[in-house]
Design an enzyme around this catalytic site. Structure first.
Site, PDB file in Angstrom:
ATOM      1  N   LYS A 140       0.812  -1.251   0.088  1.00 28.12           N
ATOM      2  CA  LYS A 140       0.018  -0.070  -0.112  1.00 28.12           C
ATOM      3  C   LYS A 140       0.818   1.375   0.105  1.00 28.12           C
ATOM      4  O   LYS A 140       0.651   2.229  -0.751  1.00 28.12           O
ATOM      5  CB  LYS A 140      -0.918   0.055   1.363  1.00 28.12           C
ATOM      6  CG  LYS A 140      -2.156  -1.024   1.096  1.00 28.12           C
ATOM      7  CD  LYS A 140      -2.740  -1.098   2.494  1.00 28.12           C
ATOM      8  CE  LYS A 140      -3.694  -2.576   2.253  1.00 28.12           C
ATOM      9  NZ  LYS A 140      -4.520  -2.765   3.634  1.00 28.12           N
TER      10      LYS A 140
ATOM     11  N   GLN B  74      -4.502  -1.737   9.927  1.00 25.78           N
ATOM     12  CA  GLN B  74      -4.367  -2.793   9.140  1.00 25.78           C
ATOM     13  C   GLN B  74      -4.885  -3.716  10.068  1.00 25.78           C
ATOM     14  O   GLN B  74      -4.574  -4.040  11.120  1.00 25.78           O
ATOM     15  CB  GLN B  74      -2.668  -3.231   8.857  1.00 25.78           C
ATOM     16  CG  GLN B  74      -2.526  -4.366   8.051  1.00 25.78           C
ATOM     17  CD  GLN B  74      -3.217  -4.239   6.713  1.00 25.78           C
ATOM     18  OE1 GLN B  74      -3.067  -3.365   6.085  1.00 25.78           O
ATOM     19  NE2 GLN B  74      -3.724  -5.238   6.228  1.00 25.78           N
TER      20      GLN B  74
ATOM     21  N   ASP C 273     -10.934   3.337   4.851  1.00 20.79           N
ATOM     22  CA  ASP C 273     -11.291   2.086   4.555  1.00 20.79           C
ATOM     23  C   ASP C 273     -12.900   2.096   4.820  1.00 20.79           C
ATOM     24  O   ASP C 273     -13.724   1.006   4.508  1.00 20.79           O
ATOM     25  CB  ASP C 273     -10.756   1.194   5.791  1.00 20.79           C
ATOM     26  CG  ASP C 273      -9.562   0.153   5.099  1.00 20.79           C
ATOM     27  OD1 ASP C 273      -9.497   0.473   3.827  1.00 20.79           O
ATOM     28  OD2 ASP C 273      -8.871  -0.212   6.037  1.00 20.79           O
TER      29      ASP C 273
END
Lengths: 295, 295
Positions: free
Chosen positions: A54, A98, A121
């Site tokens: 990422k 994460q 997210d």
């Protein structure tokens, strides 16, 4: 005639290019580069690889990655304090915690500490509420990636029968909402669905997001359907998805391969969400908190 | 054989009785009576009647109503200030902003000022997010009322095909989530759905919440289906719902009449939500705000 394969890598590359241009345009307007902060807790090797990918993808499009790592025995209040600092940091426009967190840490209350304006997210309760109520907000990356693929292949959704197999927080449920927003008639199936094949075979657009290797076989697919395979499983004989690809290939009209289908889209949409978040925060002219409802 | 009619008035009466016992039990534990604050802005006669009915229903079960009225030309910041006071008032466990608001006032940002712990209508962004993510929280009243009716008549939902016609914020969308939580296979239809009759006639449980008089006719109903009519329309010839009742009566197995079906459930579930909110706030032992995520 075998199904046309959807080239997720190519679509993802186009999205990244679009983000790169958006970032350059932003810099041209004298605004700072978008910043994405990643938080990795613990030493899980797979998670470490995902985070590195990422960050690398950020650099390629001009987004500044901010790397934060905490030990596997980090306490919830340490993570909370870090999120608080990142919420306040004007260089950071997106925050990604994460997952999964090490055993013993409850992710949901920590995710909910992320400023919804920086929730790239789309997993905070407020982002989920905005999604269900159709208000503007950041949407989860994988479902957005599925929509992007459908759009890239000019798949009409309005009034069509879409069936989503799986009802996870990350994919199934938000995707059903996005398809509904696009005026599809949407059915959500799951492990308790009776006659899964009968329900799936009504679908003009079938999305498999159940997390079960090769769950979707020939009898689940309507002739001429668009089949999107969100699953990815590492089996002894290699990678496979939730769809038995060889069984459905001559029945579907369009099909995502595994790998190279939905997979590449998730990071691409994360980059786009980070750019969107940065633009929103700059547009609001006063930091992220002005975008929070009820504040 | 004609459908058995679902007696919503009787089920609602049982819910009210249950709430009454819950309130008495609460008082027996030395806790204060639950309090419901209603906010009525302007002079709309229908809204005034609804508010009066809710307050009367509160009194009947031992919930203390707090009546707040503002002039039709009230400014958003006045309403916001009132909501702020009610959020802080420990006698108030539920806050209801009667809709619709007078022209020129945007309801969503005002609703979002309500402490989610006191959001007995389940309409704040946080309540909606909790619903979509399956976390505990207050759920909208009418969808809860539909579930209560289905449970009262022992309608199995797990693995069954449920079709919801309509995707409103108040009914269709939250109801689809509640049915999914109960493990039904859920399809949401709407104005853009092609072949509405074909989709509806798959339903073992069909819920009509489209707001269109007599939209659902004989061809929409599977033989032996449970049909729930959420609509209520005042036409020249009298009240009717979204279902053409006489057309489907000998095809459905169970059917809600209009009036006397879903209608009485909404206020009953509002009372139960108020009791639940009060119990939650007492259980948390320190006011509502401790229940807010991310705060």
């Amino acid at each position: 005639m075998p199904a046309e394969l959807i080239d997720g890598s190519a679509v993802a590359a186009r999205v990244r290019e679009r983000v790169k241009h958006g970032v350059a345009d932003r810099l041209g307007r004298g605004l700072p580069a978008p910043g994405l902060a990643t938080i990795l807790v613990g030493e899980d090797p797979a998670s470490a690889i995902y985070v590195s990918r990422k960050q690398e993808a950020c650099r390629e499009v001009g987004i500044t990655p901010f790397d934060h790592r905490l030990a596997a025995d980090a306490r919830a209040d340490e993570i909370a304090a870090l999120i608080g600092r990142l919420n306040a940091d004007q260089r950071v426009h997106g925050i990604l915690l994460q997952l999964p967190l090490p055993h013993g840490l409850d992710a949901a209350p920590l995710i909910d500490l992320i400023d919804p304006a920086k929730d790239v997210d789309g997993l905070t309760t407020i982002s989920q509420g905005r999604l269900l109520s159709g208000r503007p907000g950041l949407r989860p990356c994988t479902p957005r990636g599925v929509l992007e693929l459908l759009d890239a292949y000019e798949v009409a959704l309005e009034g069509r029968e879409a069936v989503v197999v799986g009802r996870s927080q990350l994919v199934g449920k938000p995707l059903a909402q996005l398809l509904l927003e696009r005026n599809a008639t949407v059915t959500v199936c799951h492990s308790r669905t009776r006659s899964l094949a009968a329900v799936c075979s009504r679908a003009e657009v079938l999305v498999a997001a159940a997390g079960v290797p090769r769950l979707i076989g020939r009898e689940h697919v309507r002739r001429g359907a668009v089949v999107i395979d969100v699953g990815i499983h590492r089996l002894a004989e290699g990678l496979c998805g939730d769809v038995d690809q060889s069984a459905v290939r001559d029945k579907a009209a369009l099909l995502t391969p595994v790998p190279g289908g939905v997979g590449p889209m998730t990071v691409a949409m994360l980059l786009e969400n980070t750019l969107l978040a940065a633009e929103q925060q700059s547009g609001a002219g006063g930091g992220a908190s002005s975008d929070r409802p009820g504040m």
